[in-house]
Design an enzyme around this catalytic site. Structure first.
Site, PDB file in Angstrom:
ATOM      1  N   ASN A  54      -6.338   8.834  -8.864  1.00 32.56           N
ATOM      2  CA  ASN A  54      -6.960   7.544  -9.200  1.00 32.56           C
ATOM      3  C   ASN A  54      -8.477   7.727  -9.116  1.00 32.56           C
ATOM      4  OD1 ASN A  54      -7.850   4.911  -9.369  1.00 32.56           O
ATOM      5  ND2 ASN A  54      -7.074   4.316  -7.344  1.00 32.56           N
TER       6      ASN A  54
ATOM      7  N   GLY B  90     -10.207   5.919   1.492  1.00 36.20           N
ATOM      8  CA  GLY B  90     -11.619   6.302   1.420  1.00 36.20           C
ATOM      9  C   GLY B  90     -12.295   6.378   2.777  1.00 36.20           C
TER      10      GLY B  90
ATOM     11  N   LYS C 185     -10.839   5.731  -9.915  1.00 38.09           N
ATOM     12  CA  LYS C 185     -11.608   4.506  -9.646  1.00 38.09           C
ATOM     13  C   LYS C 185     -12.811   4.432 -10.603  1.00 38.09           C
ATOM     14  CE  LYS C 185      -9.826   4.716  -5.017  1.00 38.09           C
ATOM     15  NZ  LYS C 185      -9.929   4.344  -3.617  1.00 38.09           N
TER      16      LYS C 185
ATOM     17  N   GLU D 226      -0.154   2.466   0.347  1.00 34.77           N
ATOM     18  CA  GLU D 226      -1.512   2.867   0.703  1.00 34.77           C
ATOM     19  C   GLU D 226      -2.043   1.958   1.808  1.00 34.77           C
ATOM     20  OE1 GLU D 226      -3.549   5.010  -2.801  1.00 34.77           O
ATOM     21  OE2 GLU D 226      -3.695   2.877  -3.197  1.00 34.77           O
TER      22      GLU D 226
ATOM     23  N   HIS E 214      -3.592  -2.334  -6.809  1.00 32.59           N
ATOM     24  CA  HIS E 214      -4.353  -1.491  -5.873  1.00 32.59           C
ATOM     25  C   HIS E 214      -5.080  -2.407  -4.885  1.00 32.59           C
ATOM     26  CE1 HIS E 214      -7.351   1.180  -4.219  1.00 32.59           C
ATOM     27  NE2 HIS E 214      -6.546   2.165  -4.559  1.00 32.59           N
TER      28      HIS E 214
ATOM     29  N   SER F  10      -6.735   8.812   1.812  1.00 30.67           N
ATOM     30  CA  SER F  10      -7.358  10.023   2.368  1.00 30.67           C
ATOM     31  C   SER F  10      -6.444  11.245   2.357  1.00 30.67           C
ATOM     32  CB  SER F  10      -7.889   9.755   3.778  1.00 30.67           C
ATOM     33  OG  SER F  10      -8.904   8.767   3.734  1.00 30.67           O
TER      34      SER F  10
ATOM     35  N   GLU G  28      -7.956  -2.448  -3.778  1.00 31.11           N
ATOM     36  CA  GLU G  28      -9.303  -2.866  -4.200  1.00 31.11           C
ATOM     37  C   GLU G  28      -9.223  -4.013  -5.202  1.00 31.11           C
ATOM     38  OE1 GLU G  28     -10.589   1.063  -5.300  1.00 31.11           O
ATOM     39  OE2 GLU G  28     -10.515   1.641  -3.188  1.00 31.11           O
TER      40      GLU G  28
HETATM   41  P1  PGA Z   1      -8.599   7.933  -1.225  1.00 27.42           P
HETATM   42  O1  PGA Z   1      -8.078   6.758  -2.191  1.00 27.42           O
HETATM   43  O2  PGA Z   1      -7.698   9.127  -1.470  1.00 27.42           O
HETATM   44  O3  PGA Z   1     -10.012   8.182  -1.615  1.00 27.42           O
HETATM   45  O4  PGA Z   1      -8.434   7.438   0.175  1.00 27.42           O
HETATM   46  C1  PGA Z   1      -6.721   6.546  -2.466  1.00 27.42           C
HETATM   47  C2  PGA Z   1      -6.558   5.351  -3.382  1.00 27.42           C
HETATM   48  O5  PGA Z   1      -7.281   4.363  -3.197  1.00 27.42           O
HETATM   49  O6  PGA Z   1      -5.717   5.353  -4.303  1.00 27.42           O
END
Ligand code: PGA
Length: 257
Positions: free
Chosen positions: A9, A172, A11, A166, A94, A212, A96
């Protein structure tokens, strides 16, 4: 059918030139046959990525879409538009999108329906905030997210659903759920699907872990019985680290086939 999947992903990262640089490197890689590899570039680069990877076993995924099929929704992208540029899979819900764009369960349920009506696969994301885990409310929250966003679909529709668990506190942040915490939640998700549908449907759905995931922790996480792969943010932006994660199943300690 339950599959091993690694999805990147991106983003809001990688413009056209950066996407092209990534694709040039990606095309030099050898992909394991037993892993479905996906990347989710921005809308503006979906078609470029699709054309560039036409001969490669990598699926191009959208990060979002609107729940309506068309109409006066300035700035939005429909399922039909995504399909017309080579994308049959879309990430829905997601954290976000839920947090910054106020997408609630009702909107997400509509998006799931629109994806299914358009014969697309939905990667449906769920996950708890740190607060919920501290209050030991995480299992209940996941159950609610599943029942409000997903459990209205028909048995047959599960063919086109991938779940991504997640935990928001792990996205992140460099903080990962331990392999044991991931397994515990994935097992709970599968059990919840079985209780609301059938054992067969629960056994066949792929459940990805996200938050992560890095080359050095991927194999242990992917080695858990109910973890079928990962949704990868930061570590999917460089071909090397992404491919190490794609290849992490090889190094699993478990004895999955
Ligand atoms: P990350 O993001 O691996 O940077 O923690 C995962 C995601 O938001 O899909």
């Amino acid at each position: 059918m339950r599959k091993k999947i690694v999805a990147g992903n991106w983003k809001m990262n990688n413009d056209l030139a950066e996407t092209e640089m990534f694709l040039v490197e990606l095309k030099k890689q050898v992909f394991p046959e037993n892993v479905v590899v996906m990347i989710a570039p921005s809308f503006t680069n979906l078609n470029h990525a699709f054309r560039s990877l036409r001969e490669h076993p990598v699926k191009i995924v959208a990060q979002n879409m609107h729940q309506s099929n068309e109409g006066a929704f300035t700035g939005e992208i429909s399922a039909k538009m995504l399909k017309s540029v080579g994308t049959n899979t879309v990430i829905i819900g997601h954290s976000e999108r839920r947090a910054y764009f106020k997408e609630d369960s009702a909107i997400l349920a509509d998006k799931v329906n629109t994806a299914l009506e358009n014969e697309m696969t939905a990667i449906f994301c769920i996950g708890e905030e740190l607060e919920d885990r501290k209050k030991e409310n995480h299992f209940q929250l996941i159950k609610t997210q599943l029942s409000e966003g997903l459990f209205h679909i028909s048995d047959a529709a599960w063919e086109n659903i991938i779940i991504a668990y997640e935990p928001v506190w792990a996205i992140g942040t460099g903080e990962t759920a331990s392999p044991k915490q991931a397994q515990e939640m994935h097992k709970f998700i599968r059990k919840t699907v079985a209780e609301n549908y059938t054992e067969e449907i629960a056994n066949n759905v792929s459940i990805l872990y996200g938050g992560s995931v890095k080359p050095d922790n991927a194999s242990e996480i992917f080695g858990q019985e109910d973890v079928d792969g990962g949704l990868i943010g930061g570590a999917s932006l460089k071909v090397n680290s992404f491919m190490e994660i794609v290849n992490a199943f090889e190094k699993e300690t478990g004895n999955r086939t």
